[in-house]
Design an enzyme around this catalytic site. Structure first.
Site, mmCIF file in Angstrom:
data_model
loop_
_atom_site.group_PDB
_atom_site.id
_atom_site.type_symbol
_atom_site.label_atom_id
_atom_site.label_comp_id
_atom_site.label_asym_id
_atom_site.label_seq_id
_atom_site.Cartn_x
_atom_site.Cartn_y
_atom_site.Cartn_z
ATOM 1 N N TYR A 84 8.821 -9.189 2.271
ATOM 2 C CA TYR A 84 9.509 -8.393 1.515
ATOM 3 C C TYR A 84 10.537 -7.701 2.682
ATOM 4 C CZ TYR A 84 7.439 -3.620 3.504
ATOM 5 O OH TYR A 84 7.949 -2.839 4.194
ATOM 6 N N ARG B 55 14.144 -12.475 9.660
ATOM 7 C CA ARG B 55 12.571 -11.837 9.476
ATOM 8 C C ARG B 55 11.876 -12.516 8.511
ATOM 9 N NH1 ARG B 55 12.097 -5.773 10.469
ATOM 10 N NH2 ARG B 55 13.101 -5.480 8.824
ATOM 11 N N ARG C 216 -6.849 -15.829 -10.590
ATOM 12 C CA ARG C 216 -7.743 -14.890 -9.550
ATOM 13 C C ARG C 216 -8.999 -15.679 -8.462
ATOM 14 N NH1 ARG C 216 -10.725 -11.220 -7.101
ATOM 15 N NH2 ARG C 216 -9.368 -9.710 -6.296
ATOM 16 N N HIS D 81 -9.043 -16.381 -4.210
ATOM 17 C CA HIS D 81 -8.909 -15.870 -2.959
ATOM 18 C C HIS D 81 -7.848 -17.042 -2.080
ATOM 19 C CE1 HIS D 81 -11.092 -12.304 -3.207
ATOM 20 N NE2 HIS D 81 -10.777 -11.775 -2.294
ATOM 21 N N LYS E 161 5.848 -8.182 7.977
ATOM 22 C CA LYS E 161 6.907 -7.332 7.140
ATOM 23 C C LYS E 161 6.180 -8.050 4.922
ATOM 24 C CE LYS E 161 10.705 -4.554 6.151
ATOM 25 N NZ LYS E 161 9.791 -3.329 6.044
ATOM 26 N N GLU F 71 3.664 2.789 15.899
ATOM 27 C CA GLU F 71 5.057 3.274 14.835
ATOM 28 C C GLU F 71 5.265 4.632 14.425
ATOM 29 O OE1 GLU F 71 6.694 -0.353 12.556
ATOM 30 O OE2 GLU F 71 4.183 0.020 12.026
ATOM 31 N N LEU G 64 6.403 -3.062 13.630
ATOM 32 C CA LEU G 64 7.213 -3.879 12.639
ATOM 33 C C LEU G 64 8.616 -4.121 13.714
ATOM 34 C CD1 LEU G 64 8.034 -5.930 10.156
ATOM 35 C CD2 LEU G 64 9.531 -3.832 10.200
HETATM 36 N N1 PDD Z 1 10.309 0.294 6.326
HETATM 37 N N2 PDD Z 1 8.286 -0.212 11.192
HETATM 38 C C1 PDD Z 1 7.265 0.077 9.468
HETATM 39 C C2 PDD Z 1 6.188 0.516 9.590
HETATM 40 C C3 PDD Z 1 8.540 -0.770 8.338
HETATM 41 O O1 PDD Z 1 8.189 -0.517 7.616
HETATM 42 C C4 PDD Z 1 9.801 0.074 8.770
HETATM 43 C C5 PDD Z 1 11.138 -0.518 7.587
HETATM 44 C C6 PDD Z 1 10.301 0.250 10.138
HETATM 45 C C7 PDD Z 1 11.774 -0.457 10.488
HETATM 46 O O2 PDD Z 1 12.036 -1.404 10.468
HETATM 47 P P1 PDD Z 1 13.897 -1.672 10.062
HETATM 48 O O3 PDD Z 1 14.564 -1.310 10.917
HETATM 49 O O4 PDD Z 1 14.294 -3.400 10.463
HETATM 50 O O5 PDD Z 1 14.178 -1.714 8.462
HETATM 51 C C8 PDD Z 1 9.453 -0.208 11.102
HETATM 52 C C9 PDD Z 1 11.374 -0.345 4.965
HETATM 53 C C10 PDD Z 1 12.758 0.297 5.635
HETATM 54 C C11 PDD Z 1 10.463 0.048 4.113
HETATM 55 O O6 PDD Z 1 9.607 -0.060 4.033
HETATM 56 O O7 PDD Z 1 11.062 0.825 3.072
#
Ligand code: PDD
Length: 277
Positions: free
Chosen positions: A30, A49, A97, A99, A141, A173, A197
């Site tokens: 996503y 990305r 379903r 895997h 992501k 993070e 991320l």
């Molecule tokens: N989240 N790290 C994680 C685990 C994140 O979920 C996000 C973003 C970031 C920052 O990434 P960016 O600057 O590209 O938004 C770092 C989004 C906004 C969300 O899941 O809502």
């Protein structure tokens, strides 16, 4: 209106198969893209990305990015979004379903916009530490966000604004943000490897900090180093640049937004499609 595959339809018309693998396995990726004054911020970087995340989990995107761009721009116009975001996900598709990847499933795209009733809070935040129990591919992501959700929930229940992950002593993070600290006017953040991320906002900040003549180090730092830093902040598409003035009850620096954070934030605001703050 929302986008489901090739259609632009109302939310009520949309149908999701109960055997969609996103729903059953979290098998998808996503993006969240900010919209300022009806204009996407860093859309191409988010799309790149998305393409990378999909490729890392072996999903072939069922559209060209150029074509998707035209469609999401149309969606923003149709929905008359002023300030808000686009949520976009691609799953491996629907199949009985099991895997292993299904032979016949077609990837499913869903995209919708959200208009904000207020801008995100820039009030200095308080964070807590929590052990990073997630998998070792946090650079993707993916829709699998349980580790993030549980951490964020705990932080909310305990009255904090964010949960900051650490693996052992090393800060990685936030549960939905990247984490920065400043020591002796040097900006530090975890390197963009498989443990975090690589945030689009993170990358922008590193480049803006560079433009400001600040020294930037993509180097891992420890919990203790964060607690004894001069300033700290978190960043994301939705939270932008938000000062962190306390972690686990320890005051960071002066306990107020620091000068370097403020300068980076000011530069960030200047980089927006049209200044909104
Ligand atoms: N989240 N790290 C994680 C685990 C994140 O979920 C996000 C973003 C970031 C920052 O990434 P960016 O600057 O590209 O938004 C770092 C989004 C906004 C969300 O899941 O809502």
């Amino acid at each position: 209106m929302i986008i489901v595959n090739n259609q632009m339809i109302s939310k009520e018309q949309a149908q999701i198969d109960i055997e969609d693998r996103g729903y059953q396995f979290g098998d998808g990726v996503y993006e969240v893209v900010r919209i300022y004054n009806g204009v996407f911020y860093e859309l191409d970087a988010h799309f790149k990305r998305l393409e990378r995340s999909a490729s890392e989990i072996k999903i072939k995107l069922p559209f060209q990015l150029k074509e998707l761009k035209t469609r999401v721009e149309k969606l923003v116009t149709l929905n008359n979004v002023h300030s808000g975001h686009l949520y976009l996900q691609v799953t491996r598709g629907a199949a009985p379903r099991n895997h292993p990847f299904p032979v016949k499933a077609e990837p499913v795209l869903v995209a919708y916009t959200k208009e904000y009733d207020h801008e995100p809070s820039r009030l200095p935040g308080r964070a807590m530490f929590t052990e990073d129990i997630r998998w070792l591919r946090c650079d993707i992501k993916s829709l699998n966000l349980l580790g993030n959700v549980l951490a964020k929930q705990e932080s909310q229940e305990r009255g904090f604004d964010e949960a900051i992950f650490h693996r052992g002593d090393i800060v990685t993070e936030g549960s939905s943000t990247n984490v920065f600290m400043i020591k002796n006017r040097i900006v530090y953040t975890h390197p963009a490897n498989q443990l975090i991320l690589d945030g689009i906002t993170r990358r922008k900040i590193l480049s803006l900090a560079n433009d400001l003549g600040l020294q930037v180090k993509e180097e891992a730092f420890t919990k203790d180093e964060l607690l004894s830093s001069d300033e700290a902040f978190i960043s994301s598409t939705t939270q932008e640049v938000r000062p962190i003035i306390e972690v686990n009850g320890h005051t960071i620096g002066s306990g107020k937004e620091g000068d370097v954070t403020a300068a980076i934030h000011a530069e960030f605001v200047k980089s927006l499609p049209v200044s909104v703050n």
